[in-house]
Motif scaffolding. Structure first.
Motif, PDB file in Angstrom:
ATOM      1  N   UNK A  17       0.786  -1.227   0.000  1.00 41.06           N
ATOM      2  CA  UNK A  17       0.000   0.000   0.000  1.00 41.06           C
ATOM      3  C   UNK A  17       0.814   1.272   0.000  1.00 41.06           C
ATOM      4  N   UNK A  18       2.146   1.161  -0.090  1.00 38.05           N
ATOM      5  CA  UNK A  18       2.997   2.339  -0.170  1.00 38.05           C
ATOM      6  C   UNK A  18       3.008   2.915  -1.573  1.00 38.05           C
ATOM      7  N   UNK A  19       3.871   3.898  -1.831  1.00 36.79           N
ATOM      8  CA  UNK A  19       3.933   4.492  -3.169  1.00 36.79           C
ATOM      9  C   UNK A  19       4.323   3.445  -4.216  1.00 36.79           C
ATOM     10  N   UNK A  50      21.162  14.504  -3.294  1.00 38.97           N
ATOM     11  CA  UNK A  50      21.451  14.267  -1.885  1.00 38.97           C
ATOM     12  C   UNK A  50      20.246  13.955  -1.023  1.00 38.97           C
ATOM     13  N   UNK A  51      19.058  13.934  -1.593  1.00 44.57           N
ATOM     14  CA  UNK A  51      17.854  13.662  -0.816  1.00 44.57           C
ATOM     15  C   UNK A  51      17.661  12.153  -0.612  1.00 44.57           C
ATOM     16  N   UNK A  52      16.986  11.803   0.476  1.00 48.34           N
ATOM     17  CA  UNK A  52      16.702  10.397   0.748  1.00 48.34           C
ATOM     18  C   UNK A  52      15.302  10.268   1.352  1.00 48.34           C
ATOM     19  N   UNK A  53      14.707   9.078   1.139  1.00 48.68           N
ATOM     20  CA  UNK A  53      13.346   8.824   1.593  1.00 48.68           C
ATOM     21  C   UNK A  53      13.247   7.391   2.119  1.00 48.68           C
ATOM     22  N   UNK A  82       8.636   9.199   2.947  1.00 44.84           N
ATOM     23  CA  UNK A  82       8.959  10.183   3.974  1.00 44.84           C
ATOM     24  C   UNK A  82      10.444  10.513   3.948  1.00 44.84           C
ATOM     25  N   UNK A  83      10.823  11.778   4.145  1.00 42.13           N
ATOM     26  CA  UNK A  83      12.237  12.162   4.102  1.00 42.13           C
ATOM     27  C   UNK A  83      13.054  11.450   5.172  1.00 42.13           C
TER      28      UNK A  83
END
Length: 677
Positions: free
Chosen positions: A371-373, A514-517, A522-523
């Motif tokens: 049910x996640x993305x 450089x972003x992570x989830x 969620x970040x």
């Protein structure tokens, strides 16, 4: 489109009523009507035919469409657990090397959707072009030959194949009647991974029906590595690479009705492939595919036509990316129906060629079972294409040209529908300025529609630990390519040299920032964000190869070198670029004995994309082979041993996403026996 409906209707008639069309026009030459059940006399050398070329020229004739065909002993010596491993020593070809189970060919620095994968001239319809951790759903162990093709003929199979195509030929639908049952059975054992492999195929006939069966069974454990798992980190020294095991099962059946007018047949196959992903997370992929193909060819169907060929295939593909506890993280599915009609016309005003129509209809998704993305939403894609390839002679020049028009539509659930009109063309000329030497040039223009995942990704990809984000506004990719060649075409000593440059507008690539989830979007989680972006780019390079006595008895040899550079026009390298390589091999054939030794040196690769972290050191790879064939009545029994990575070097491919944590296998001895009857 009216012309498309007419062509498809004609194709169906050709497929199911071939005798009517065969009788409609008298044969124009006897060779075209010769029965296909004739056998080759013992000792006669058959020309290696490139089946992916519509005119079915020999390998040595592919001057304007550079080709390599692996077949016979050469293929058996090089075949590995993946197509990338099998082909990575060929000129201009490297491999993605995502563990032992998944390694896809990379041609001249281009990968993914830009290199089309075919089986018997039809798309494999897997999702290997989406990510390097996805295996190609075609098995080299049961292949009769594997073809690498570039140039105008590639336009017959897709506008986006700007890097070229790889065609695995297993001939599951027979095209000739065998006078007696023929086939081969092979078993082998590898020391580096406790590999156990049994493969085989058989062909026969009953009346005018040709029959075929093939199968492959392979189990391998985690493979041994020379030293450290992590590059330059002695604290990670270990004997075997965790999560590098594989288990593959493959079976195919086929049959066809064969007569003087041509043939019509059907095949079915099943593939099951479970393999580990050698990351710290210990993911696994459970891959399944059912495939059904129809193929028919009618000789002299109408006045002015040499042949009409209609092919259709349905593929039901799925794989689950499993977490360490065995629960599915992402479920990939792809159901595809493809049809092709190829009409080869007789020489007309000096032109000889093939024209036709191709359609494809796919349903693809990569969904979260929790049910996640969703990594990629359910997307329905259709494409319709018209294509033409012609050859002619203009004075001293041989000229080859191709054109393709294609319409592509992508319809995702809950996102923006996109349509693309694609036009592609290619022309090449060969000048044989003496009896032994020739110079050539090819110019091509190709457009590629963004792939579904490039447009609509929006979720985690467990095996690569990326959170992929597509861009539904991406524009079509446009490639302009120039290639120059010079070669010696006859004699014991032959050589060729190629220079190429490919300018690509709107080049699509994944940019890791450089972003992570986390897996829910969620970040701050473990998944690195990967954005699909566009920028102008160019790829340029050079290749050279020299061979001596490649088909005769006695000594033979080969020298080669290849290099390519991929850069963004605004500055910086493209990701995962291949290293410069040189190589040499020497072999000896005499009576029932055959032996060979090969060496490849790859330079260190320091040309990194902005988000890549580490360079790749150079390496030397030394392989060897030895075989003896004994004749037992009507059976040839070949005993062989293959030695791979004899120096036990720590080999890391710059084209691998796992180069920092996953070296290639260490020293490996493969012992086997092959019975050919």
């Amino acid at each position: 489109m009216k012309i498309q409906r007419t062509l498809l209707s004609s194709a169906i008639l050709l497929a199911f009523h071939p005798a009517l069309f065969a009788a409609a026009s008298a044969p124009a030459d006897a060779s075209a009507d010769a029965p296909q059940n004739q056998t080759v006399s013992e000792g006669q050398i058959q020309q290696v035919v490139v089946t992916a070329n519509p005119l079915r020229n020999g390998e040595g004739d592919q001057i304007l469409t550079p080709a390599k065909v692996l077949a016979g002993d050469e293929l058996r010596d090089k075949v590995g657990s993946s197509l990338g491993e099998t082909l990575q020593g060929e000129l201009g070809v490297s491999a993605s090397a995502f563990g032992a189970g998944a390694s896809r060919p990379i041609i001249r620095g281009l990968e993914g959707s830009r290199v089309k994968m075919l089986e018997n001239g039809m798309a494999t319809s897997d999702v290997s072009g989406l990510s390097n951790d996805h295996a190609v759903a075609s098995e080299g162990a049961v292949a009769r030959q594997i073809e690498i093709l570039r140039g105008p003929a590639a336009l017959l199979y897709g506008s986006g194949a700007i890097g070229g195509l790889v065609n695995v030929v297993n001939e599951r639908i027979p095209t000739e009647l065998e006078a007696r049952p023929i086939g081969q059975l092979e078993t082998r054992y590898g020391t580096v991974d406790n590999a156990r492999n049994v493969s085989g195929s058989a062909d026969g006939s009953v009346g005018k029906f040709g029959l075929h069966i093939d199968g492959n069974w392979r189990d391998t454990g985690d493979y041994k590595i020379p030293g450290n798992r992590v590059l330059n980190d002695p604290s990670t020294a270990m004997d075997r690479l965790p999560h590098s095991d594989t288990a593959e099962r493959n079976i195919g059946l086929g049959g066809s009705y064969i007569d003087d007018w041509g043939y019509a047949g059907f095949s079915a196959s099943h593939l099951s492939n479970v393999y580990g992903i050698p990351t710290d997370e210990g993911s696994r992929i459970d891959q399944r595919q059912n495939r059904y193909d129809f193929d028919s060819l009618v000789k002299n169907p109408l006045e002015g036509l040499e042949s009409a060929r209609f092919k259709a295939g349905f593929t039901d593909y799925k794989h689950a990316e499993l977490e360490e506890d065995g629960s599915p993280a992402v479920l990939f599915t792809n159901r595809s129906f493809e049809s092709r009609l190829e009409l080869t016309h007789r020489p007309l005003a000096g032109l000889h060629g093939t024209f036709g129509v191709q359609t494809e209809n796919t349903h693809f998704s990569a969904l979260s079972p929790s049910g996640g993305p969703d990594t990629v939403p359910v997307t329905h894609s259709t494409s319709s294409a018209l294509f033409l390839v012609e050859e002619t002679t203009v004075g001293p020049l041989r000229v080859n040209a191709g054109a393709r028009y294609e319409n592509v539509k992508r319809q995702p659930v809950g996102n923006i529908e996109r349509r693309f009109d694609l036009g592609s063309g290619s022309v090449g000329a060969l000048w044989p300025f003496t009896s032994d030497y020739a110079a050539g040039a090819t110019v091509s223009y190709a457009q590629r529609a963004p792939a579904t995942e490039e447009l609509y990704s929006g979720g985690p990809h467990d095996a690569t630990l990326t959170f992929d984000v597509g861009d539904p506004d991406l524009r079509k990719e446009i490639s302009r390519n120039v290639e120059l060649s010079l070669q010696k075409t006859s004699g014991l000593l032959r050589w060729k040299a190629n220079l190429f440059r490919n300018n690509v507008s709107n080049f699509i690539y994944g940019q890791v920032n450089g972003n992570s989830f986390d897996e829910d979007g969620n970040p701050g989680g473990e998944f690195r964000q990967r954005l699909f972006q566009q920028a102008d780019a160019h790829i340029q390079g050079a290749e050279a190869e020299l061979t001596w006595n490649q088909v005769g008895m006695g000594w033979n040899g080969r020298l080669f070198a290849d290099s390519s550079r991929g850069n963004l026009d605004r500055g910086g390298s493209l990701p995962l670029q291949p290293a410069d390589r040189i190589g040499a091999s020497v072999g000896y054939r005499q009576a029932d004995w055959r032996a060979g030794l090969s060496w490849i040196h790859a330079r260190g690769q320091e040309r990194l994309a902005a988000f890549e972290d580490s360079t790749t050191p150079g390496y030397n790879q030394v392989d060897a082979n030895l075989s003896y064939t004994q004749k037992l009545d009507k059976t040839d029994l070949t005993w062989f041993v293959l030695a791979k990575n004899l120096l036990n070097e720590d080999i890391r491919l710059s084209t691998s996403l796992l180069k920092e944590i996953s070296p290639l296998p260490g020293r490996n001895f493969v012992f086997g026996v092959r019975a050919k009857f």
